[in-house]
Design a protein around this motif. Structure first.
Motif, PDB file in Angstrom:
ATOM      1  N   SER A 262      -1.386  -3.850  -2.239  1.00 37.67           N
ATOM      2  CA  SER A 262      -1.848  -2.459  -2.273  1.00 37.67           C
ATOM      3  C   SER A 262      -2.050  -1.915  -0.868  1.00 37.67           C
ATOM      4  O   SER A 262      -1.808  -0.729  -0.614  1.00 37.67           O
ATOM      5  N   TYR A 263      -2.475  -2.758   0.060  1.00 36.84           N
ATOM      6  CA  TYR A 263      -2.637  -2.303   1.448  1.00 36.84           C
ATOM      7  C   TYR A 263      -1.280  -1.923   2.041  1.00 36.84           C
ATOM      8  O   TYR A 263      -1.145  -0.877   2.684  1.00 36.84           O
ATOM      9  N   ARG A 265       1.405  -1.031   0.421  1.00 38.95           N
ATOM     10  CA  ARG A 265       1.894   0.166  -0.254  1.00 38.95           C
ATOM     11  C   ARG A 265       1.219   1.422   0.297  1.00 38.95           C
ATOM     12  O   ARG A 265       1.886   2.436   0.553  1.00 38.95           O
ATOM     13  N   ARG A 266      -0.087   1.387   0.490  1.00 40.17           N
ATOM     14  CA  ARG A 266      -0.801   2.564   1.009  1.00 40.17           C
ATOM     15  C   ARG A 266      -0.360   2.905   2.430  1.00 40.17           C
ATOM     16  O   ARG A 266      -0.231   4.081   2.794  1.00 40.17           O
ATOM     17  N   ILE A 308      -1.516   8.734  -5.329  1.00 42.68           N
ATOM     18  CA  ILE A 308      -2.404   8.714  -4.161  1.00 42.68           C
ATOM     19  C   ILE A 308      -2.737  10.116  -3.677  1.00 42.68           C
ATOM     20  O   ILE A 308      -3.891  10.428  -3.352  1.00 42.68           O
TER      21      ILE A 308
END
Length: 329
Positions: A262-263, A265-266, A308
């Motif tokens: 997730s890091y 991807r963000r 997001i």
């Protein structure tokens, strides 16, 4: 985050405005320069509560912080200057120290100084960190030993701190208020590891600080390889000589609930959003920007972006371009 550019002001007001900005945002000092007639400088000040990180660009100048100024206003803070271009020299407490590119200098706002910045060739560039002395978990008498010393930022823990501060200031526009306390803690942790290393006291640094320093090193590695389609938890763990399980545990314990995936991807979404809002890239197709940052399936990119940021990539780009057109009418 506050941005300041003297080029946005009339020439006659530039130097005085810069001086007023440094007095209010940084620390009161007397500044002299041969470029007062057309002072071209910029600052990006990231206020994280007790910790402040400023990316600065300015021409050659001379600065003094006098005993009288200290009596009027003493925040009891430390400042760490990372020089990226040009050079800095400071006289403080009997020390006369000059630093160049990728070198750092620690000094104390509670003691007078006389400093110079020399451009190479057109401007000095650096990152300045200011933080309360009381927040540093190292005894004051030990920190005093490092004041006025030339500290290397090209290798080891110094390179880690340099990369972290550079990335922290570069990405300032994408942070939210909720990020501030976490970033302040991380900044102090990496600073502590760096200073403890130079004091030959790493064994006294709490394990939690060492873990967070490793996490910052991994964050810097991820930032450098975001455009690599093979970037994955496995390649990250291998590059840092830790097991995949240790990597996941590190993120679970110190990344406020973010997983490695997730890091990544963000961070990729943040880079893609930056490109979508760049007028210079307005003719580049959305799917090309997505692919550049590791999203090979446009539908996946659109879905993740909407989750997001609340809009599709195309809607976001159109809104930014319309806003920019309105500003320039």
């Amino acid at each position: 985050m506050t941005e300041f550019r003297t080029l946005d002001l009339p020439i006659a007001e530039r130097f005085a405005s810069w001086h007023d900005m440094t007095v209010s945002a940084l620390i009161p000092s007397v500044v002299h320069t041969d470029h007062e007639g057309d002072f071209q400088a910029s600052a990006r000040v990231l206020n994280l509560g007790g910790v402040q990180v400023s990316a600065l660009t300015y021409p050659s100048l001379e600065t003094r912080r006098t005993a009288r100024m200290i009596r009027r206003s003493d925040p009891e803070s430390m400042q760490l200057m990372l020089t990226l271009r040009g050079g800095h020299r400071i006289l403080q407490g009997g020390q006369d120290t000059t630093i160049g590119s990728r070198e750092m200098l620690l000094f104390d706002t509670s003691h007078p100084w006389h400093g110079w910045a020399s451009a190479d060739p057109d401007a000095v560039e650096g990152v300045l960190v200011q933080f309360p002395r009381a927040l540093l978990p190292i005894p004051a008498n030990k920190v005093k030993r490092l004041t006025g010393m030339r500290l290397c930022g090209r290798e080891g823990v110094g390179a880690l701190l340099s990369a972290y501060l550079t990335q922290l200031s570069t990405g300032a526009a994408s942070y939210t208020p909720a990020d501030s306390p976490r970033l302040a803690t991380l900044t102090l942790d990496v600073l502590t590891a760096f200073l403890a290393h130079h004091l030959d006291a790493t064994t006294s640094t709490p394990p939690q600080n060492r873990h967070r320093s490793l996490l910052m090193e991994i964050h810097a590695f991820i930032q450098q390889h975001l455009d690599d389609p093979d970037l994955s938890p496995g390649t990250i763990a291998a590059a840092h000589h830790i097991s995949l399980r240790s990597l996941h545990r590190l993120f679970h314990n110190h990344a406020h609930g973010a997983t490695v995936a997730s890091y990544i991807r963000r961070q990729r979404l943040a880079r893609a959003r930056r490109d979508l809002g760049d007028p210079r890239l307005s003719t580049r197709p959305v799917h090309a920007i997505a692919a550049r940052w590791g999203f090979l399936r446009p539908a996946d990119f659109t879905r993740a972006f909407r989750t997001i940021y609340g809009s599709t990539p195309t809607e976001y780009r159109q809104g930014i371009l319309r806003a920019g057109a309105g500003v320039h009418r």
